[in-house]
Design a protein around this motif. Sequence first.
Motif, mmCIF file in Angstrom:
data_model
loop_
_atom_site.group_PDB
_atom_site.id
_atom_site.type_symbol
_atom_site.label_atom_id
_atom_site.label_comp_id
_atom_site.label_asym_id
_atom_site.label_seq_id
_atom_site.Cartn_x
_atom_site.Cartn_y
_atom_site.Cartn_z
ATOM 1 N N LEU A 116 0.922 -1.331 -0.043
ATOM 2 C CA LEU A 116 0.068 0.002 -0.088
ATOM 3 C C LEU A 116 0.757 1.311 0.088
ATOM 4 C CD1 LEU A 116 -2.648 -1.075 2.551
ATOM 5 C CD2 LEU A 116 -2.891 -1.178 -0.016
ATOM 6 N N LYS A 117 0.453 2.267 -0.645
ATOM 7 C CA LYS A 117 1.220 3.573 -0.749
ATOM 8 C C LYS A 117 0.525 4.620 -0.068
ATOM 9 C CE LYS A 117 0.975 3.164 -5.658
ATOM 10 N NZ LYS A 117 1.058 3.423 -6.933
ATOM 11 N N ALA A 118 -0.596 4.505 0.611
ATOM 12 C CA ALA A 118 -1.219 5.536 1.276
ATOM 13 C C ALA A 118 -1.853 4.751 2.494
ATOM 14 C CB ALA A 118 -2.344 6.004 0.330
ATOM 15 N N LEU A 119 -1.579 5.596 3.535
ATOM 16 C CA LEU A 119 -2.154 5.466 4.965
ATOM 17 C C LEU A 119 -2.509 6.853 5.620
ATOM 18 C CD1 LEU A 119 -0.235 2.352 6.349
ATOM 19 C CD2 LEU A 119 -2.715 2.497 5.433
ATOM 20 N N PRO A 120 -3.524 6.889 6.422
ATOM 21 C CA PRO A 120 -4.497 5.962 6.766
ATOM 22 C C PRO A 120 -5.614 5.874 5.748
ATOM 23 C CG PRO A 120 -4.868 8.225 8.034
ATOM 24 C CD PRO A 120 -3.473 8.311 6.990
ATOM 25 N N LEU A 121 -6.427 4.942 5.771
ATOM 26 C CA LEU A 121 -7.157 4.824 4.690
ATOM 27 C C LEU A 121 -8.669 4.900 5.240
ATOM 28 C CD1 LEU A 121 -6.160 1.213 3.661
ATOM 29 C CD2 LEU A 121 -5.834 3.267 2.478
ATOM 30 N N SER A 122 -9.546 5.535 4.513
ATOM 31 C CA SER A 122 -10.761 5.717 4.851
ATOM 32 C C SER A 122 -11.665 5.528 3.501
ATOM 33 C CB SER A 122 -11.084 7.423 5.141
ATOM 34 O OG SER A 122 -12.381 7.574 5.166
ATOM 35 N N GLY A 123 -12.826 4.533 3.635
ATOM 36 C CA GLY A 123 -13.427 4.007 2.484
ATOM 37 C C GLY A 123 -13.184 2.704 2.229
ATOM 38 N N ARG A 124 -13.768 1.905 1.165
ATOM 39 C CA ARG A 124 -13.961 0.640 0.936
ATOM 40 C C ARG A 124 -12.527 0.559 0.206
ATOM 41 N NH1 ARG A 124 -18.574 2.452 -1.318
ATOM 42 N NH2 ARG A 124 -17.785 1.962 -3.572
ATOM 43 N N LEU A 125 -11.803 -0.911 0.407
ATOM 44 C CA LEU A 125 -10.682 -1.379 -0.304
ATOM 45 C C LEU A 125 -11.118 -2.188 -1.407
ATOM 46 C CD1 LEU A 125 -7.847 -2.104 2.124
ATOM 47 C CD2 LEU A 125 -8.049 -0.274 0.618
ATOM 48 N N VAL A 126 -10.874 -1.910 -2.429
ATOM 49 C CA VAL A 126 -11.158 -2.633 -3.678
ATOM 50 C C VAL A 126 -9.913 -3.180 -4.381
ATOM 51 C CG1 VAL A 126 -12.428 -2.801 -6.004
ATOM 52 C CG2 VAL A 126 -13.226 -1.371 -4.107
ATOM 53 N N ILE A 127 -9.763 -4.522 -4.823
ATOM 54 C CA ILE A 127 -8.523 -5.190 -5.348
ATOM 55 C C ILE A 127 -9.215 -5.673 -6.894
ATOM 56 C CG2 ILE A 127 -6.963 -6.664 -5.395
ATOM 57 C CD1 ILE A 127 -6.977 -6.530 -2.472
ATOM 58 N N ARG A 128 -8.409 -5.189 -7.915
ATOM 59 C CA ARG A 128 -9.063 -5.735 -9.170
ATOM 60 C C ARG A 128 -7.853 -6.150 -10.007
ATOM 61 N NH1 ARG A 128 -13.949 -5.684 -10.728
ATOM 62 N NH2 ARG A 128 -13.489 -4.944 -13.014
ATOM 63 N N GLU A 129 -7.869 -6.976 -11.059
ATOM 64 C CA GLU A 129 -7.063 -7.458 -11.853
ATOM 65 C C GLU A 129 -6.487 -6.101 -12.633
ATOM 66 O OE1 GLU A 129 -8.081 -10.516 -14.448
ATOM 67 O OE2 GLU A 129 -8.389 -12.183 -12.933
ATOM 68 N N ARG A 130 -4.972 -6.359 -12.784
ATOM 69 C CA ARG A 130 -4.620 -4.935 -13.617
ATOM 70 C C ARG A 130 -4.873 -5.198 -15.137
ATOM 71 N NH1 ARG A 130 0.285 -2.137 -11.601
ATOM 72 N NH2 ARG A 130 -0.003 -2.155 -9.502
ATOM 73 N N LYS A 131 -4.865 -4.181 -15.698
ATOM 74 C CA LYS A 131 -5.032 -4.099 -17.131
ATOM 75 C C LYS A 131 -3.791 -3.665 -17.813
ATOM 76 C CE LYS A 131 -9.695 -2.218 -16.618
ATOM 77 N NZ LYS A 131 -10.781 -1.122 -16.926
ATOM 78 N N ALA A 132 -3.806 -4.344 -19.150
ATOM 79 C CA ALA A 132 -2.608 -3.781 -19.806
ATOM 80 C C ALA A 132 -2.475 -2.321 -19.997
ATOM 81 C CB ALA A 132 -2.779 -4.123 -21.292
ATOM 82 N N LYS A 133 -1.586 -1.642 -20.156
ATOM 83 C CA LYS A 133 -1.533 0.084 -20.133
ATOM 84 C C LYS A 133 -2.220 0.527 -21.291
ATOM 85 C CE LYS A 133 3.105 0.498 -17.836
ATOM 86 N NZ LYS A 133 4.297 1.080 -17.871
ATOM 87 N N THR A 134 -2.503 -0.176 -22.400
ATOM 88 C CA THR A 134 -3.337 0.649 -23.307
ATOM 89 C C THR A 134 -4.695 0.544 -22.978
ATOM 90 O OG1 THR A 134 -3.286 -1.407 -24.585
ATOM 91 C CG2 THR A 134 -1.605 0.322 -25.404
ATOM 92 N N GLU A 135 -4.952 -0.705 -22.475
ATOM 93 C CA GLU A 135 -6.452 -0.853 -21.958
ATOM 94 C C GLU A 135 -6.766 -0.030 -20.754
ATOM 95 O OE1 GLU A 135 -8.582 -5.008 -20.502
ATOM 96 O OE2 GLU A 135 -6.774 -4.922 -21.208
ATOM 97 N N ALA A 136 -5.857 0.457 -20.024
ATOM 98 C CA ALA A 136 -6.103 1.209 -18.809
ATOM 99 C C ALA A 136 -6.274 2.965 -19.301
ATOM 100 C CB ALA A 136 -4.869 1.353 -17.833
ATOM 101 N N LYS A 137 -5.338 3.204 -20.350
ATOM 102 C CA LYS A 137 -5.681 4.502 -20.950
ATOM 103 C C LYS A 137 -7.137 4.764 -21.606
ATOM 104 C CE LYS A 137 -0.866 5.210 -21.624
ATOM 105 N NZ LYS A 137 0.403 5.538 -22.646
ATOM 106 N N GLU A 138 -7.462 3.646 -22.326
ATOM 107 C CA GLU A 138 -8.951 3.804 -22.867
ATOM 108 C C GLU A 138 -9.996 3.822 -21.834
ATOM 109 O OE1 GLU A 138 -9.048 -0.052 -25.428
ATOM 110 O OE2 GLU A 138 -7.438 1.067 -26.846
ATOM 111 N N SER A 139 -9.671 3.017 -20.646
ATOM 112 C CA SER A 139 -10.851 3.173 -19.756
ATOM 113 C C SER A 139 -10.922 4.608 -18.859
ATOM 114 C CB SER A 139 -10.831 1.902 -18.698
ATOM 115 O OG SER A 139 -9.598 2.274 -17.761
ATOM 116 N N VAL A 140 -9.742 5.141 -18.741
ATOM 117 C CA VAL A 140 -9.789 6.317 -18.150
ATOM 118 C C VAL A 140 -10.469 7.515 -18.976
ATOM 119 C CG1 VAL A 140 -8.250 8.378 -17.424
ATOM 120 C CG2 VAL A 140 -7.454 6.108 -16.980
ATOM 121 N N GLY A 141 -10.481 7.411 -20.478
ATOM 122 C CA GLY A 141 -11.275 8.373 -21.121
ATOM 123 C C GLY A 141 -12.719 8.048 -21.260
ATOM 124 N N ALA A 142 -13.098 6.878 -20.711
ATOM 125 C CA ALA A 142 -14.515 6.589 -20.960
ATOM 126 C C ALA A 142 -15.230 7.216 -19.983
ATOM 127 C CB ALA A 142 -14.463 5.110 -20.639
#
Length: 70
Positions: A44-70
């Motif tokens: 983890l890169k951030a503490l303290p935490l506030s909210g729900r923790l969600v863990i998702r499979e990583r996307k390929a870099k090109t796939e991740a860039k496309e979903s940010v623009g959606a």
Amino acid sequence: MSKTTTNRPTHTVFVVEGEGDKTTWTEIGALWSHEDRKGFNLNLKALPLSGRLVIRERKAKTEAKESVGA
């Protein structure tokens, strides 16, 4: 048996705050499985935490860039 795991994270960890259209997802870390597949490393890169923790499979870099623009 061949080694099928890598040192590269397989999942991204987010803290999720809010609901519906006001939901905010903030990437805070990474997760990958142990070589024996019986556990995980969580970095983890951030503490303290506030909210729900969600863990998702990583996307390929090109796939991740496309979903940010959606």
